[in-house]
Design a protein around this motif. Structure first.
Motif, short mmCIF file in Angstrom:
data_model
loop_
_atom_site.label_atom_id
_atom_site.label_comp_id
_atom_site.label_asym_id
_atom_site.label_seq_id
_atom_site.Cartn_x
_atom_site.Cartn_y
_atom_site.Cartn_z
N CYS A 50 30.08 46.18 47.53
CA CYS A 50 29.56 45.64 46.27
C CYS A 50 30.62 45.68 45.18
N THR A 51 31.37 46.77 45.14
CA THR A 51 32.41 46.93 44.13
C THR A 51 33.52 45.91 44.31
N LEU A 52 33.94 45.69 45.56
CA LEU A 52 35.01 44.73 45.84
C LEU A 52 34.57 43.30 45.55
N VAL A 53 33.31 43.00 45.80
CA VAL A 53 32.79 41.65 45.49
C VAL A 53 32.85 41.39 43.99
N GLY A 54 32.56 42.42 43.19
CA GLY A 54 32.66 42.27 41.74
C GLY A 54 34.06 41.88 41.31
N ALA A 78 40.93 48.01 37.77
CA ALA A 78 41.04 49.47 37.72
C ALA A 78 39.71 50.12 38.06
N ALA A 79 38.62 49.55 37.54
CA ALA A 79 37.29 50.10 37.82
C ALA A 79 36.96 50.00 39.30
N VAL A 80 37.32 48.87 39.90
CA VAL A 80 37.03 48.67 41.32
C VAL A 80 37.78 49.68 42.18
#
Length: 492
Positions: free
Chosen positions: A146-150, A344-346
Motif C-alpha cells: 500500500c505504501t509503495l503504491v502511494g 521519504a515517507a514511503v
C-alpha cells in the motif's frame, strides 16, 4: 506530458542520500557487533537495545508517517462523501502510541523480549505462537504494498514515471540498506527522512493556499462551494462504523511488530515510554499538512487550472488528489519537493515493514519449526478460528464477499449488503471471549481429569515455558501446571 528531468535528478540525489546514510549506519552496526558481547540477533534486529531517545522518537514517528498516511489523509479530506471527520488516522496513531506507552512499552522492554510474539510464545508455546505470526506477516506485506503504491501514483503524476520504476527503485534501495545494517540503518535513515517530510510538506502548503483559484478554506469547510464541505458530516447511521474504523487502527496498530521493535530497542524502559508519548504528539503535527492539502483541493475551481474539468473526484482520481494538487496548484520546483516528502515517507515505512517481518519470521517461525514444542494453546486456537470465521461471515465489500450474518443496521445498497454495526470490534470481542472461555474450559477438564490425559495435545498439565528469542527463561513450577502471566502492567 514528458519526463520531468529536474524532478528525476532531485529524486536521484535523495535516494543517494538515503542509501549513503543507510550504508554508514551499516558500518556502525558492524563495528558495534565486533565490540559487543551481546547476542548478534539483538544487534541486528534491535540495535543492541541501545537506540537513543531522539533517534527513537524519529524512527517511531517516521514508521507511521508513510506514503499511505500522507496521501490517504488528503484523499479522505477531499472526498465529498467523507471529509475531515473520517480522516482520523493521525488521531488513531496518537491514541495507539499513548496506549502502547502506558501498558506495553515498559513491561516488554524490562523483560527484554525480541519480538511482540515472545509473550504469546511463553503463554501458548512455539507452535501456536508461530501460527499467530502468519497474519502479522501478511499485514506487513500488505502495508508495504500500500505504501509503495502511494509513491508510484505520486511519481506517475508529477514525474511521469511508470509505477514499476518508482516502486522498484524505492524497494531495492530500502532492501539494500535494511539488509546490510538492520535496525541501525533503518533508524538513522528515518531521521533523515522525517526531517525531509516535515520541512517539505510545510513548505508546499503555503504555495497551494495562496493560489488564486483556491477559495477560502475556512468558508468551504462549512459551505457548499465547489463541492460538499470538506469538514464532512457524521450521519446517524454511520456512527458505529466510525467507532469501528477508529478502533481498528487505534487498537490494531499495537499488533504491529515495528511499533514494539522501537520500544524494545530503546536504551531503557523509561526512554521506551517517552518515545511513545513524543511520537503521539509528532504524528498529529505531521498529519496537518495533508489535511490542508485535502482542504485546498476541495476549495479549488478545477476548471481554472491546467488540470481542467471535471474535478479529480468526478474523474475517479480522488486517491491521487495530493500529487494532482502539487502538480497543478504549485510551482514545478515545489511539486518536486513534495515528491521528496512522499518518497521519504514511503521508504521510512517500507524498511520498517521489511525488518518487522524479518524479525518475526527468524525469531518466531524459523527457530520454532526447527525446535518444535507443544504447549497450552486451546484458547489461542479457538480465538484464531472464531475470529477468522466470524470475520468471513460478516462479509467484506473490498473482496466482493457478501455477508452471511446480518447484524442490526445491515442494509442493501446498490445490490450490495452493507454492515452498519461495528463488525470488526464484534469479531475481536468474540475472539477474546473464545480465548478466555476455551482456555478456562481446557484447564478445568484436564486438571479435573474429566478428559483422558492422552487427549491433551497441548499438554495443559505438563508444559515448559520457553521464551524463544528473549533472554529470560521461565522456571517450571513444581507441579508443572502454571503458566506465566503474559504482561505485568501493575507497575506501568
Amino acid at each position: 506530458m514528458v519526463l520531468n528531468i529536474p524532478g528525476v535528478v532531485a529524486m536521484a540525489v535523495f535516494y543517494l542520500l538515503v542509501l549513503g546514510t543507510g550504508l554508514w549506519a551499516a558500518r556502525k552496526s558492524r563495528a558495534m557487533e565486533k565490540k559487543s558481547t551481546g547476542d548478534k540477533t539483538e544487534i541486528t534486529l534491535l540495535g543492541d537495545r541501545n537506540i537513543g531517545l531522539l533517534v527513537g522518537i524519529f524512527t517511531m514517528t517516521a514508521t507511521w508517517v508513510g506514503g499511505g498516511f500522507i496521501v490517504g489523509i488528503a484523499e479522505v479530506v477531499y472526498n465529498p462523501n467523507l471529509g475531515l471527520v473520517w480522516a482520523f488516522m493521525p488521531l488513531q496513531s496518537s491514541v495507539s502510541f499513548i496506549i502502547g506507552g502506558i501498558f506495553f512499552a515498559k513491561p516488554m522492554r524490562e523483560k527484554k523480549y525480541v519480538t511482540m510474539m515472545d509473550p504469546f510464545q511463553i503463554k501458548y508455546g512455539r507452535v501456536v505462537s508461530g501460527a499467530l505470526v502468519l497474519p502479522a506477516l501478511v499485514m506487513d506485506a500488505l502495508w508495504v504494498a500500500c505504501t509503495l503504491v502511494g509513491l508510484g501514483g505520486t511519481m506517475s503524476v508529477i514525474l511521469d514515471l511508470p509505477y514499476s520504476y518508482s516502486v522498484g527503485i524505492s524497494a531495492v534501495v530500502a532492501i539494500i540498506y535494511t539488509l546490510l545494517g538492520g535496525l541501525y540503518s533503518v533508524a538513522y535513515t528515518d531521521v533523515i527522512q522525517l526531517i525531509l517530510i516535515f520541512f517539505s510538506l510545510w513548505l508546499c502548503v503555503p504555495f497551494l493556499m495562496v493560489n488564486p483559484v483556491v477559495g477560502d478554506i475556512t468558508q468551504t469547510a462549512f459551505n457548499h462551494t465547489y463541492q460538499a464541505p470538506w469538514l464532512g458530516a457524521m450521519e446517524k447511521g454511520k456512527v458505529f462504523k466510525w467507532v469501528d474504523d477508529f478502533l481498528l487502527v487505534a487498537l490494531g496498530s499495537l499488533s504491529f511488530q515495528c511499533f514494539h521493535q522501537r520500544t524494545l530497542s530503546a536504551s531503557s524502559s523509561f526512554n521506551a515510554q517517552v518515545t511513545c508519548f513524543a511520537a503521539a504528539a509528532m504524528v498529529l503535527i505531521l498529519g496537518i499538512p495533508s489535511v490542508l492539502v485535502g482542504a485546498v483541493a476541495a476549495s479549488t475551481d478545477w476548471n481554472l487550472t491546467s488540470y481542467g474539468s471535471p474535478s479529480p473526484y468526478e474523474r475517479n482520481e480522488t486517491g491521487l488528489v495530493l500529487p494532482i494538487a502539487l502538480q497543478h496548484l504549485a510551482p514545478p520546483y515545489v511539486s518536486v519537493i513534495g515528491i521528496g516528502a512522499i518518497a521519504a515517507a514511503v521508504m521510512s515505512s517500507v524498511d520498517s515493514g521489511l525488518l518487522s517481518s524479518a524479525s518475526m519470521f527468524s525469531s518466531n517461525i524459523y527457530k520454532n519449526i526447527i525446535r518444535k514444542q507443544v504447549s497450552n494453546g486451546y484458547g489461542a486456537v479457538a480465538g484464531y478460528l472464531v475470529g477468522g470465521l466470524m470475520r468471513l461471515l460478516c462479509g467484506e465489500p473490498i473482496f466482493n464477499l457478501p455477508p452471511v450474518l446480518h447484524f442490526p443496521g445491515c442494509t442493501l445498497e446498490d445490490g450490495v449488503y452493507v454492515q452498519r454495526s461495528p463488525i470488526r470490534t464484534i469479531c475481536m470481542l468474540l475472539a477474546l471471549a473464545a480465548i478466555l472461555g476455551f482456555s478456562w474450559l481446557a484447564q478445568l477438564m484436564f486438571n479435573k481429569v474429566w478428559l483422558p490425559e492422552r487427549w491433551d495435545v497441548f499438554q495443559v498439565k505438563f508444559q515448559t515455558l520457553p521464551l524463544g528469542g528473549a533472554r529470560e527463561m521461565k522456571e517450571k513450577e513444581e507441579d508443572g501446571t502454571v503458566s506465566e502471566q503474559m504482561l505485568d502492567t501493575t507497575k506501568c
